[in-house]
Write a protein that holds these residues in place. Structure first.
Motif, short mmCIF file in Angstrom:
data_model
loop_
_atom_site.label_atom_id
_atom_site.label_comp_id
_atom_site.label_asym_id
_atom_site.label_seq_id
_atom_site.Cartn_x
_atom_site.Cartn_y
_atom_site.Cartn_z
N PHE A 208 -18.26 -8.67 -22.54
CA PHE A 208 -17.92 -8.40 -21.15
C PHE A 208 -16.42 -8.16 -20.98
O PHE A 208 -16.00 -7.23 -20.28
N ALA A 209 -15.60 -8.99 -21.65
CA ALA A 209 -14.15 -8.82 -21.55
C ALA A 209 -13.70 -7.50 -22.15
O ALA A 209 -12.86 -6.80 -21.58
N LEU A 210 -14.27 -7.14 -23.31
CA LEU A 210 -13.90 -5.87 -23.95
C LEU A 210 -14.32 -4.68 -23.09
O LEU A 210 -13.56 -3.71 -22.94
N ALA A 211 -15.52 -4.74 -22.54
CA ALA A 211 -15.98 -3.64 -21.70
C ALA A 211 -15.08 -3.46 -20.48
O ALA A 211 -14.64 -2.34 -20.17
N SER A 212 -14.78 -4.56 -19.80
CA SER A 212 -13.94 -4.49 -18.60
C SER A 212 -12.53 -4.02 -18.94
O SER A 212 -11.98 -3.14 -18.28
N GLY A 213 -11.94 -4.62 -19.98
CA GLY A 213 -10.57 -4.27 -20.35
C GLY A 213 -10.43 -2.84 -20.82
O GLY A 213 -9.49 -2.13 -20.44
N MET A 214 -11.38 -2.37 -21.64
CA MET A 214 -11.29 -1.00 -22.17
C MET A 214 -11.51 0.04 -21.08
O MET A 214 -10.84 1.08 -21.05
N LEU A 215 -12.44 -0.22 -20.17
CA LEU A 215 -12.68 0.74 -19.10
C LEU A 215 -11.48 0.83 -18.15
O LEU A 215 -11.11 1.93 -17.70
N LEU A 216 -10.85 -0.31 -17.86
CA LEU A 216 -9.65 -0.25 -17.03
C LEU A 216 -8.50 0.41 -17.77
O LEU A 216 -7.74 1.20 -17.18
N THR A 217 -8.38 0.16 -19.07
CA THR A 217 -7.36 0.83 -19.87
C THR A 217 -7.57 2.34 -19.85
O THR A 217 -6.60 3.11 -19.75
N ALA A 218 -8.83 2.76 -19.94
CA ALA A 218 -9.13 4.19 -19.88
C ALA A 218 -8.69 4.79 -18.54
O ALA A 218 -8.10 5.88 -18.49
N GLY A 231 -9.89 8.58 -23.46
CA GLY A 231 -11.24 8.86 -23.91
C GLY A 231 -11.73 7.85 -24.94
O GLY A 231 -12.88 7.40 -24.89
N VAL A 232 -10.85 7.49 -25.87
CA VAL A 232 -11.21 6.49 -26.88
C VAL A 232 -11.52 5.15 -26.22
O VAL A 232 -12.54 4.49 -26.52
N ALA A 233 -10.65 4.73 -25.29
CA ALA A 233 -10.87 3.46 -24.59
C ALA A 233 -12.16 3.49 -23.77
O ALA A 233 -12.90 2.51 -23.71
N ALA A 234 -12.44 4.65 -23.15
CA ALA A 234 -13.65 4.77 -22.34
C ALA A 234 -14.90 4.65 -23.20
O ALA A 234 -15.88 3.99 -22.81
N VAL A 235 -14.87 5.27 -24.39
CA VAL A 235 -16.03 5.19 -25.28
C VAL A 235 -16.25 3.75 -25.75
O VAL A 235 -17.38 3.23 -25.74
N ILE A 236 -15.17 3.07 -26.16
CA ILE A 236 -15.29 1.67 -26.60
C ILE A 236 -15.82 0.80 -25.46
O ILE A 236 -16.71 -0.04 -25.65
N GLY A 237 -15.27 1.01 -24.26
CA GLY A 237 -15.71 0.23 -23.11
C GLY A 237 -17.17 0.48 -22.78
O GLY A 237 -17.92 -0.47 -22.47
N ALA A 238 -17.60 1.73 -22.83
CA ALA A 238 -18.99 2.06 -22.53
C ALA A 238 -19.94 1.45 -23.56
O ALA A 238 -21.01 0.93 -23.21
N VAL A 239 -19.56 1.50 -24.83
CA VAL A 239 -20.39 0.91 -25.89
C VAL A 239 -20.52 -0.60 -25.68
O VAL A 239 -21.62 -1.18 -25.80
N CYS A 240 -19.40 -1.27 -25.38
CA CYS A 240 -19.44 -2.72 -25.15
C CYS A 240 -20.27 -3.06 -23.91
O CYS A 240 -21.01 -4.06 -23.91
N ALA A 241 -20.15 -2.24 -22.86
CA ALA A 241 -20.94 -2.48 -21.65
C ALA A 241 -22.43 -2.33 -21.94
O ALA A 241 -23.25 -3.14 -21.49
N PHE A 242 -22.81 -1.30 -22.69
CA PHE A 242 -24.21 -1.10 -23.05
C PHE A 242 -24.70 -2.24 -23.93
O PHE A 242 -25.83 -2.72 -23.76
N ALA A 243 -23.85 -2.66 -24.86
CA ALA A 243 -24.23 -3.76 -25.74
C ALA A 243 -24.46 -5.05 -24.94
O ALA A 243 -25.42 -5.80 -25.21
N TYR A 244 -23.60 -5.30 -23.95
CA TYR A 244 -23.82 -6.49 -23.15
C TYR A 244 -25.08 -6.36 -22.30
O TYR A 244 -25.81 -7.34 -22.10
N TRP A 245 -25.34 -5.18 -21.79
CA TRP A 245 -26.54 -4.97 -20.98
C TRP A 245 -27.80 -5.30 -21.79
O TRP A 245 -28.73 -5.93 -21.28
#
Length: 472
Positions: A208-218, A231-245
């Motif tokens: 959750f922290a990685l998803a939130s932090g990476m998406l805001l960084t993006a 774009g890199v941060a957005a992809v990492i954030g999206a992957v972490c968000a999907f993984a948490y889901w």
């Protein structure tokens, strides 16, 4: 029967009430005091004013990430120890903010502040629930909440006065003596409540922290024009968000309970609130830049313009229950969100020659409407939930609120930066950028109007729910 349920309980527990009140005041004050000092801080740190968005979003994002851990920490270590640690961390973070010599140091100090601030309100409310019985809790919460209501009124003006007549560093250092008094009160008046011990969801928390932090960084790096890293941060954030889901549906004790989103009224409240805050959360930040950089106002004059909004939000609290009971959530949110969007678009009518009284009137009207908006959105999330799920829902809604606020600030600053171009020192560019940015923000808020129409039917307010956001 609770410890405090007796005729003289409020008098006997006065120290606890003042302790929680001080915590509420520090948290709400710090959420509003920085905005008016942004140009002064930017000048002192030799950065463009728009760059200070990171100092705001880092604090709010830290609140969002750390709030879900508050319940587990208090159950594991006890309310007295955790509350003392939160006050100490917040105070040390404030001291570090006041001593910062660069933007990166200020951002790091704001993160430290956010770690402490994330625990102040949830644990304060929890302690009042445990310490006071049903008969006395409302009175205790109302008393403790008064300083929290004063924070948004005092904060902008105090931030302007200190940054203009003294030093912007004092807007952070004022928390230090309050924090010292809070530590003393905590030692003498804070009860040590503990709950059932349960394992902490470390995997979910990290995802959750990685998803939130990476998406805001993006969002922030994209706003600075660094689209590749964004774009890199957005992809990492999206992957972490999907993984948490995927993970959150299987976890026994998830840090964010996703099963709540199966309740229609809850998901509409969260979704509509997300769209609303994405469009409105950054208004105070870009308004201060518009008034001070674009119009040449002093920090004190700019801070005074936030006071009518805060006063109106407090006054609306007297009418909210009656409005919701008479008109229900669907009609209230549909009409009120439409009005709020229209008022937000009206800020585009301002320019450098607009008289102060016209801005003050619009700020008062906007605050009046937004107070109803926040309370209606927040309480809608609870109307179809059983009481035993209220604590989980409170944690999730608070987390989503702060996430939306951080992304809303990032969005508004990105819009202003886009329309500023390379004219960071041109007052006319700030006026032009502000006017277009608020129109785009209003269009985004308009999406919430459609979301709230998805409520199946009007439903009344079944019980009063106190929310600190109506004051913030």
């Amino acid at each position: 029967m609770s410890e405090a349920e007796s005729p003289d309980s409020l008098a006997r527990m006065r120290g606890l009430i003042w302790l929680v009140a001080a915590a509420f005041f520090m948290q709400t004050l710090d959420s509003t005091i920085v905005n008016t000092a942004v140009p002064s801080i930017a000048h002192a740190l030799a950065v463009p004013p728009i760059s200070l968005k990171t100092a705001l979003t880092s604090y709010v994002l830290t609140l969002a990430i750390c709030i879900p851990a508050s319940a587990w920490l208090s159950d594991r270590f006890g309310t007295r120890r955790v509350f003392a640690a939160s006050v100490l961390i917040f105070t040390l973070g404030s001291l570090a903010c006041g001593m910062s010599q660069s933007l990166s140091q200020l951002v790091a100090a704001r993160v430290l502040q956010g770690i402490g601030g994330a625990l102040l309100m949830p644990i304060g409310r929890y302690v009042l629930v445990r310490a006071f019985g049903p008969k006395d809790f409302v009175a205790a919460m109302s008393t403790a909440g008064i300083p929290g209501l004063l924070g948004p009124v005092v904060g902008p003006l105090l931030g302007g006065v200190l940054s203009q007549y003294a030093s912007w560093r004092l807007i952070f250092l004022v928390n230090v003596p309050v924090g010292i008094v809070g530590l003393w009160l905590n030692r003498t008046h804070m009860p040590d409540f503990r709950g059932e011990r349960r394992p902490f969801d470390w995997i979910g928390f990290i995802l959750f922290a990685l998803a939130s932090g990476m998406l805001l960084t993006a969002a922030e790096t994209g706003g600075d024009g660094d689209y590749r890293n964004a774009g890199v941060a957005a992809v990492i954030g999206a992957v972490c968000a999907f993984a948490y889901w995927r993970y959150g549906h299987r976890a026994r004790h998830p840090v964010v309970d996703l099963t709540l989103f199966k309740v229609r009224s809850f998901i509409i409240a969260v979704g509509g609130g997300l769209c609303t805050r994405l469009g409105t959360a950054g208004l105070s930040f870009i308004l201060m830049l518009f008034l001070q950089v674009g119009c040449g106002w002093t920090p004190t004059e700019a801070g005074l313009m936030i006071v009518p909004q805060a006063v109106a939000m407090v006054l609306m609290k007297l009418l909210i229950d009656r409005i919701l009971k008479r008109h229900g959530y669907r009609r209230t949110l549909f009409v009120n969100t439409t009005i709020a969007t229209a008022l937000l678009a009206c800020f585009a009518l301002f320019d450098a020659t607009t008289p102060w009284w016209a801005i003050a009137i619009l700020m008062f009207a906007y605050g009046f409407v937004m107070s109803l908006q926040y309370t209606a959105m927040n309480t809608l999330a609870f109307v179809d939930l059983p009481p035993e799920r209220a604590a989980q829902a409170s944690s999730v809604t608070s987390t989503v609120q702060y996430l939306a606020i951080s992304f809303g600030i990032a969005l508004s600053s990105w819009l202003l930066a886009v329309f500023l171009g390379d004219h960071h020192h041109d007052p006319a560019a700030y006026v032009h950028g502000f006017r277009i940015a608020v129109l785009v923000m209003a269009a985004i808020s308009l999406i919430a109007v459609y979301v709230f129409t998805r409520l199946r039917h009007d439903r009344p307010l079944r019980r009063q729910v106190t929310t600190p956001e109506t004051a913030a």
